[in-house]
Design a protein around this motif. Structure first.
Motif, PDB file in Angstrom:
ATOM      1  N   ARG A 152      -2.141  24.582 -31.217  1.00  0.00           N
ATOM      2  CA  ARG A 152      -0.786  24.988 -30.837  1.00  0.00           C
ATOM      3  C   ARG A 152      -0.609  26.501 -30.826  1.00  0.00           C
ATOM      4  NH1 ARG A 152       4.069  26.148 -33.516  1.00  0.00           N
ATOM      5  NH2 ARG A 152       5.932  25.593 -32.297  1.00  0.00           N
ATOM      6  N   GLU A 153      -1.126  27.173 -31.840  1.00  0.00           N
ATOM      7  CA  GLU A 153      -0.959  28.626 -31.944  1.00  0.00           C
ATOM      8  C   GLU A 153      -1.505  29.340 -30.711  1.00  0.00           C
ATOM      9  OE1 GLU A 153      -2.342  32.333 -34.858  1.00  0.00           O
ATOM     10  OE2 GLU A 153      -2.950  30.275 -35.302  1.00  0.00           O
ATOM     11  N   MET A 154      -2.647  28.892 -30.234  1.00  0.00           N
ATOM     12  CA  MET A 154      -3.265  29.520 -29.073  1.00  0.00           C
ATOM     13  C   MET A 154      -2.536  29.147 -27.785  1.00  0.00           C
ATOM     14  SD  MET A 154      -7.234  29.015 -30.128  1.00  0.00           S
ATOM     15  CE  MET A 154      -7.884  29.779 -31.636  1.00  0.00           C
ATOM     16  N   PHE A 155      -2.096  27.907 -27.689  1.00  0.00           N
ATOM     17  CA  PHE A 155      -1.397  27.463 -26.484  1.00  0.00           C
ATOM     18  C   PHE A 155      -0.077  28.220 -26.291  1.00  0.00           C
ATOM     19  CE2 PHE A 155       1.286  24.568 -24.009  1.00  0.00           C
ATOM     20  CZ  PHE A 155       0.443  24.267 -22.955  1.00  0.00           C
ATOM     21  N   LEU A 156       0.622  28.468 -27.398  1.00  0.00           N
ATOM     22  CA  LEU A 156       1.913  29.155 -27.307  1.00  0.00           C
ATOM     23  C   LEU A 156       1.766  30.594 -26.808  1.00  0.00           C
ATOM     24  CD1 LEU A 156       3.770  27.948 -30.536  1.00  0.00           C
ATOM     25  CD2 LEU A 156       4.074  27.158 -28.188  1.00  0.00           C
ATOM     26  N   GLN A 157       0.586  31.179 -26.948  1.00  0.00           N
ATOM     27  CA  GLN A 157       0.376  32.545 -26.464  1.00  0.00           C
ATOM     28  C   GLN A 157       0.593  32.653 -24.956  1.00  0.00           C
ATOM     29  OE1 GLN A 157      -3.449  34.088 -27.615  1.00  0.00           O
ATOM     30  NE2 GLN A 157      -3.269  33.353 -29.721  1.00  0.00           N
ATOM     31  N   PHE A 158       0.320  31.561 -24.246  1.00  0.00           N
ATOM     32  CA  PHE A 158       0.367  31.604 -22.784  1.00  0.00           C
ATOM     33  C   PHE A 158       1.556  30.847 -22.211  1.00  0.00           C
ATOM     34  CE2 PHE A 158      -4.139  31.425 -24.185  1.00  0.00           C
ATOM     35  CZ  PHE A 158      -4.443  32.749 -23.942  1.00  0.00           C
ATOM     36  N   LEU A 159       2.533  30.544 -23.058  1.00  0.00           N
ATOM     37  CA  LEU A 159       3.666  29.752 -22.607  1.00  0.00           C
ATOM     38  C   LEU A 159       4.421  30.433 -21.470  1.00  0.00           C
ATOM     39  CD1 LEU A 159       4.179  27.038 -23.900  1.00  0.00           C
ATOM     40  CD2 LEU A 159       6.182  27.985 -25.035  1.00  0.00           C
ATOM     41  N   SER A 160       4.526  31.757 -21.529  1.00  0.00           N
ATOM     42  CA  SER A 160       5.256  32.487 -20.481  1.00  0.00           C
ATOM     43  C   SER A 160       4.516  32.487 -19.147  1.00  0.00           C
ATOM     44  CB  SER A 160       5.506  33.933 -20.926  1.00  0.00           C
ATOM     45  OG  SER A 160       4.270  34.611 -21.142  1.00  0.00           O
ATOM     46  N   LEU A 161       3.196  32.215 -19.177  1.00  0.00           N
ATOM     47  CA  LEU A 161       2.422  32.184 -17.941  1.00  0.00           C
ATOM     48  C   LEU A 161       2.509  30.833 -17.231  1.00  0.00           C
ATOM     49  CD1 LEU A 161      -0.917  33.937 -19.013  1.00  0.00           C
ATOM     50  CD2 LEU A 161       1.094  34.971 -17.939  1.00  0.00           C
ATOM     51  N   LEU A 162       2.898  29.795 -17.979  1.00  0.00           N
ATOM     52  CA  LEU A 162       2.888  28.449 -17.414  1.00  0.00           C
ATOM     53  C   LEU A 162       4.017  28.271 -16.402  1.00  0.00           C
ATOM     54  CD1 LEU A 162       2.220  26.233 -20.578  1.00  0.00           C
ATOM     55  CD2 LEU A 162       0.575  27.273 -19.012  1.00  0.00           C
ATOM     56  N   GLY A 165       6.316  23.841 -12.672  1.00  0.00           N
ATOM     57  CA  GLY A 165       5.886  22.733 -11.828  1.00  0.00           C
ATOM     58  C   GLY A 165       4.682  22.001 -12.373  1.00  0.00           C
ATOM     59  N   PHE A 166       3.821  21.514 -11.458  1.00  0.00           N
ATOM     60  CA  PHE A 166       2.746  20.612 -11.835  1.00  0.00           C
ATOM     61  C   PHE A 166       1.432  21.292 -12.205  1.00  0.00           C
ATOM     62  CE2 PHE A 166       5.341  17.239 -10.098  1.00  0.00           C
ATOM     63  CZ  PHE A 166       4.935  16.131 -10.820  1.00  0.00           C
ATOM     64  N   SER A 167       1.282  22.579 -12.010  1.00  0.00           N
ATOM     65  CA  SER A 167      -0.040  23.187 -12.193  1.00  0.00           C
ATOM     66  C   SER A 167      -0.254  23.803 -13.572  1.00  0.00           C
ATOM     67  CB  SER A 167      -0.283  24.250 -11.117  1.00  0.00           C
ATOM     68  OG  SER A 167       0.687  25.263 -11.180  1.00  0.00           O
ATOM     69  N   TYR A 168       0.451  23.304 -14.584  1.00  0.00           N
ATOM     70  CA  TYR A 168       0.232  23.844 -15.934  1.00  0.00           C
ATOM     71  C   TYR A 168      -1.205  23.644 -16.421  1.00  0.00           C
ATOM     72  CZ  TYR A 168      -0.441  20.138 -19.398  1.00  0.00           C
ATOM     73  OH  TYR A 168      -0.986  19.163 -20.169  1.00  0.00           O
ATOM     74  N   PRO A 169      -1.905  22.517 -16.084  1.00  0.00           N
ATOM     75  CA  PRO A 169      -3.294  22.386 -16.558  1.00  0.00           C
ATOM     76  C   PRO A 169      -4.201  23.497 -16.032  1.00  0.00           C
ATOM     77  CG  PRO A 169      -2.455  20.254 -15.845  1.00  0.00           C
ATOM     78  CD  PRO A 169      -1.462  21.288 -15.399  1.00  0.00           C
ATOM     79  N   THR A 170      -4.048  23.828 -14.751  1.00  0.00           N
ATOM     80  CA  THR A 170      -4.848  24.902 -14.158  1.00  0.00           C
ATOM     81  C   THR A 170      -4.592  26.221 -14.867  1.00  0.00           C
ATOM     82  OG1 THR A 170      -4.759  23.829 -11.995  1.00  0.00           O
ATOM     83  CG2 THR A 170      -5.338  26.149 -12.036  1.00  0.00           C
ATOM     84  N   THR A 171      -3.324  26.540 -15.054  1.00  0.00           N
ATOM     85  CA  THR A 171      -2.953  27.807 -15.675  1.00  0.00           C
ATOM     86  C   THR A 171      -3.468  27.909 -17.099  1.00  0.00           C
ATOM     87  OG1 THR A 171      -0.936  27.800 -14.333  1.00  0.00           O
ATOM     88  CG2 THR A 171      -1.024  29.343 -16.174  1.00  0.00           C
ATOM     89  N   SER A 172      -3.270  26.863 -17.889  1.00  0.00           N
ATOM     90  CA  SER A 172      -3.680  26.916 -19.288  1.00  0.00           C
ATOM     91  C   SER A 172      -5.198  26.997 -19.426  1.00  0.00           C
ATOM     92  CB  SER A 172      -3.144  25.697 -20.047  1.00  0.00           C
ATOM     93  OG  SER A 172      -3.605  24.489 -19.484  1.00  0.00           O
TER      94      SER A 172
END
Length: 291
Positions: A152-162, A165-172
């Motif tokens: 979770r800690e690492m995922f939250l770092q990129f929350l503003s980049l997500l 729409g549907f392409s959150y897997p690609t972005t993350s």
């Protein structure tokens, strides 16, 4: 040190009960979060009655927005992201969590042969995987899978980049590679989805092009733009050589091709700087959160 399951759901009342009950049978999970993205069929109410924590959107904001809401609400240090349409099996969660415990920061459920929704989607995903593998220098087995386990800690770092729409897997995925985090893939088989798909052919086609562009710009734009710029440069130089020999002149087409190569290179250079600034901003936000 808990495990939270985040499931974005929009009008998935038919598949939600079986999914929640399957997850509740697992001992490794501490909470199940259903993000009701503006459903009109009682999806949120059903989930709440079954004991899941429900985060409600007053209107549909998109799959990515639901993922972000769920990640913010999660109490666990580890988050499992799953789809609500019945394609992802709760039985696979334990394998993904076990793989994460082997020193990885993200583990993605990689869909095997026969698990794609259609031949067209399978070919598109194959192209995404090849391009992402080229960009990152790592083997990307399934770039667009929504079934993944992350810290979770690492995922939250990129929350503003997500995206919302549907392409959150690609972005993350590309963001984790860019940051130098460890990503692994665990083979899974997906079932036929229940209910009506929210995918539309025309919109899906446009999204296909946007994801291709996003893959390049999220990791290293120059790695994508430089080969393209060189291709136009050599094409322009070659055409100039041909016209010089045959007609003894420099044509407008040669000038156009050479100018295009320069413009593509400059766009890539600017994109590289913008991408770097995005990740610097994410790092600063992460540092503020830790303090």
């Amino acid at each position: 040190m808990g495990v939270s399951v985040v499931i974005p759901a929009k009008n998935e009342s038919g598949s939600i009960p079986a999914l929640i009950k399957g997850l509740q049978a697992l001992d490794a999970l501490d909470e199940i979060i259903i993000v009701d993205d503006g459903s009109t069929d009682g999806t949120g109410d059903i989930a709440s009655e079954l004991g899941a924590k429900v985060v409600r959107h007053p209107y549909s904001k998109g799959n990515g927005a639901a993922i972000k809401s769920g990640a913010r609400s999660a109490a666990g240090d580890t988050i499992v992201f799953m789809d609500a349409d019945g394609q992802h099996s709760p039985e696979d969660v334990a394998r993904l969590l076990e793989r994460l415990g082997q020193g990885y920061d993200m583990v993605v459920g990689a869909r095997q042969a026969g698990s794609q929704a259609s031949v067209g989607r399978g070919l598109a995903n194959s192209l995404y995987n090849r391009l992402a593998s080229y960009m990152t220098g790592q083997k990307v087995e399934d770039l667009t899978s929504g079934f993944r386990v992350v810290k979770r800690e690492m995922f939250l770092q990129f929350l503003s980049l997500l995206p919302n729409g549907f392409s959150y897997p690609t972005t993350s995925t590309m963001a984790f590679f860019r940051a130098g985090y460890s990503v692994a893939y665990e083979p899974i088989h997906t079932a036929q989805r229940e209910g009506k798909s929210h995918i539309k052919p025309i919109r899906d086609g446009v999204r296909f092009l946007l994801i291709i562009f996003k893959i390049g710009t999220l990791y290293s734009p120059l790695k994508l733009f430089v080969p393209l710029a060189f291709a136009f440069f050599f094409l322009g130089a070659g055409y100039y050589g041909y016209t010089f020999i045959t007609e003894n002149r420099f044509t407008n087409m040669s000038a156009l091709l050479l100018t295009t190569s320069l413009m593509i290179f400059l766009v890539g250079l600017v994109s590289e700087q913008i991408t770097s600034l995005l990740y610097i901003s994410s790092d600063k936000d992460s540092d503020k959160g830790e303090k």
